[in-house]
Design a protein around this motif. Structure first.
Motif, short mmCIF file in Angstrom:
data_model
loop_
_atom_site.label_atom_id
_atom_site.label_comp_id
_atom_site.label_asym_id
_atom_site.label_seq_id
_atom_site.Cartn_x
_atom_site.Cartn_y
_atom_site.Cartn_z
N LEU A 26 0.82 -1.22 0.00
CA LEU A 26 0.00 0.00 0.00
C LEU A 26 0.86 1.26 0.00
CD1 LEU A 26 -2.63 -0.88 2.77
CD2 LEU A 26 -2.74 -1.38 0.34
N SER A 27 0.28 2.36 -0.48
CA SER A 27 0.98 3.66 -0.43
C SER A 27 0.98 4.17 1.02
CB SER A 27 0.26 4.67 -1.32
OG SER A 27 -0.98 5.01 -0.73
N GLY A 28 1.76 5.22 1.27
CA GLY A 28 1.82 5.80 2.62
C GLY A 28 0.45 6.28 3.09
N GLY A 29 -0.27 6.96 2.17
CA GLY A 29 -1.59 7.48 2.52
C GLY A 29 -2.55 6.34 2.85
N GLN A 30 -2.46 5.25 2.06
CA GLN A 30 -3.34 4.10 2.32
C GLN A 30 -2.99 3.43 3.65
OE1 GLN A 30 -2.44 2.09 -1.36
NE2 GLN A 30 -4.39 2.72 -2.30
N GLN A 31 -1.69 3.33 3.94
CA GLN A 31 -1.29 2.72 5.22
C GLN A 31 -1.81 3.54 6.39
OE1 GLN A 31 2.69 1.06 5.68
NE2 GLN A 31 3.05 1.39 3.51
N GLN A 32 -1.80 4.87 6.22
CA GLN A 32 -2.28 5.70 7.32
C GLN A 32 -3.80 5.56 7.48
OE1 GLN A 32 -1.36 6.29 9.98
NE2 GLN A 32 -0.20 8.18 10.11
N ARG A 33 -4.50 5.30 6.37
CA ARG A 33 -5.94 5.05 6.48
C ARG A 33 -6.21 3.73 7.21
NH1 ARG A 33 -9.05 8.15 2.55
NH2 ARG A 33 -7.53 9.27 1.32
N VAL A 34 -5.33 2.74 6.98
CA VAL A 34 -5.48 1.46 7.70
C VAL A 34 -5.32 1.72 9.21
CG1 VAL A 34 -4.50 -0.84 8.08
CG2 VAL A 34 -4.63 0.08 5.76
#
Ligand SMILES: Nc1ncnc2c1ncn2[C@@H]1O[C@H](COP(=O)(O)OP(=O)(O)OP(=O)(O)O)[C@@H](O)[C@H]1O
Length: 357
Positions: A148-156
């Motif tokens: 996942l991208s950084g932004g997606q990881q932060q959403r997780v």
């Protein structure tokens, strides 16, 4: 844990006279902070002012030197002796570095807090999927974080923090590893999500725009203290201390004198503001001229010097000085102005703040 059953519904967090020292250095000084359920408070301040230290005490990752703290009516800190462990506080946390487990799928990462609470598998998965849908990642449930991208990881990480709908979510600079555009979008989304779910949160950041986007109230922390806590608009319209106005870069601070007859005068800036007579005791005073209080006007009483003229595509932004010194004042115009030229400005006296010495 000590159980304080009264007021359980009225308090998300209450910190009373929290202090923290590392060796001889005191980094938190008598912090009082109160959050009602559903309230979002940002801790905003320069590097080293103690924001993260306060958040880590709320999380149970650090003990206080003295003071008390309650979360959702339960005492979690009592002096230096009692410090409830993080897992006993029932809070959600989102950190700068995501802190999600690479060996677990996105779904299992999000479901993890529910596993700790011994929920059955189907219940956990259903709730984790709902949380992922809320952050727009429902379609990535079976992926692993490394893909996942950084932004997606932060959403997780965000989905994991809210999945159990905790009484309090703690954010420690969650967006600082992301690029500016992503940061702005995600800050708006986090604010909306917290409000939709009615969650309380403490959000640490050194980014003003982020704090103002997300929080109901912003606590400006300076040198280990909460210098002022207020709604964003109130911080700007009525900063209580010079230091708060300086940190927020609200406008120009001008030193001069107040007297009953002439009002405020500053010889160096060739400034005379009779309307300020009686606003504060006579004597030396400092006034704040907010950026919102000035506008170009041929009859204006303040002659400001153009320090820089910045083309911004649809307009020019003039950076203004007084006596050759930058002031933090800026003024948008349709026309460019020559550097070092002087422009007259009208001042809206109702917006000025006087700080007596
Ligand atoms: N474990 C520690 N031992 C000694 N000093 C520490 C420790 N942790 C933090 N400090 C000091 O306490 C002060 C406050 O640190 P803190 O991390 O809370 O600041 P901050 O406002 O969050 O800053 P930043 O925005 O840079 O993260 C700093 O001077 C820091 O050096």
């Amino acid at each position: 844990m000590k159980d304080i059953t009264t007021e359980i519904d009225q308090i998300a967090l209450r910190a009373t006279q929290i202090t923290k020292s590392f060796g001889d250095t005191q980094v938190l000084r008598n912090i009082d902070l109160f959050l009602a359920p559903g309230e979002v408070v940002a801790l905003l301040g320069p590097s080293g002012c103690g924001k993260t230290t306060l958040l880590r005490i709320a999380a149970g990752l650090l003990s206080a030197s003295s003071g008390q703290m309650e979360i959702a009516g339960q005492c979690v800190v009592d002096g230096s002796e009692f410090n409830a462990p993080p897992e006993a506080r029932g809070i959600g946390m989102v950190f700068q570095d995501y802190a999600i487990w690479p060996h677990l799928s996105v779904l299992d990462n999000v479901a993890f807090p529910l596993r700790m609470r011994k929920l059955g598998r189907s219940d956990r998965e259903a709730r984790a999927r709902r949380a992922l849908d809320r952050v727009g990642l429902g379609h990535l449930a079976d992926r692993f974080p490394g893909t996942l991208s950084g932004g997606q990881q932060q959403r997780v990480a965000l989905a994991r923090a809210i999945v159990a709908e905790p009484p309090l979510v703690l954010f420690d600079e969650p967006l600082s590893n992301l690029d500016r555009e992503l940061r702005e979008g995600l800050a708006l989304e986090i604010g909306t999500l917290l409000r939709e779910l009615g969650l309380s949160a403490v959000y640490v950041t050194h980014d003003q725009a982020e704090a103002f986007t997300i929080a109901d109230r912003v606590a400006v922390m300076l040198n280990g203290e909460i210098a002022q806590i207020d709604a964003p608009e109130a911080l700007f319209s009525a900063p209580k201390r010079v230091e708060v106005a300086q940190f927020l870069n609200i406008g120009a601070l001008v030193d001069g004198r107040l007297c009953a007859s002439a009002g405020f005068t500053c010889a160096r800036a060739h400034l005379s503001l009779p309307s300020l007579a009686g606003k504060a005791p006579e004597g030396p005073a400092r006034i704040l001229i907010p950026r919102t209080a000035i506008r170009p006007d041929p009859q204006g009483e303040l002659k400001a010097q153009v320090m820089r003229c910045q083309f911004q595509g649809d307009r020019y932004l003039l950076h203004l000085g007084l006596n050759g010194e930058s002031t933090g004042l800026v003024c948008p115009t349709d026309q460019p102005a020559a550097v070092n030229s002087h422009i007259p400005l009208a001042i809206d006296a109702d917006r000025l703040r006087v700080f007596p010495y």
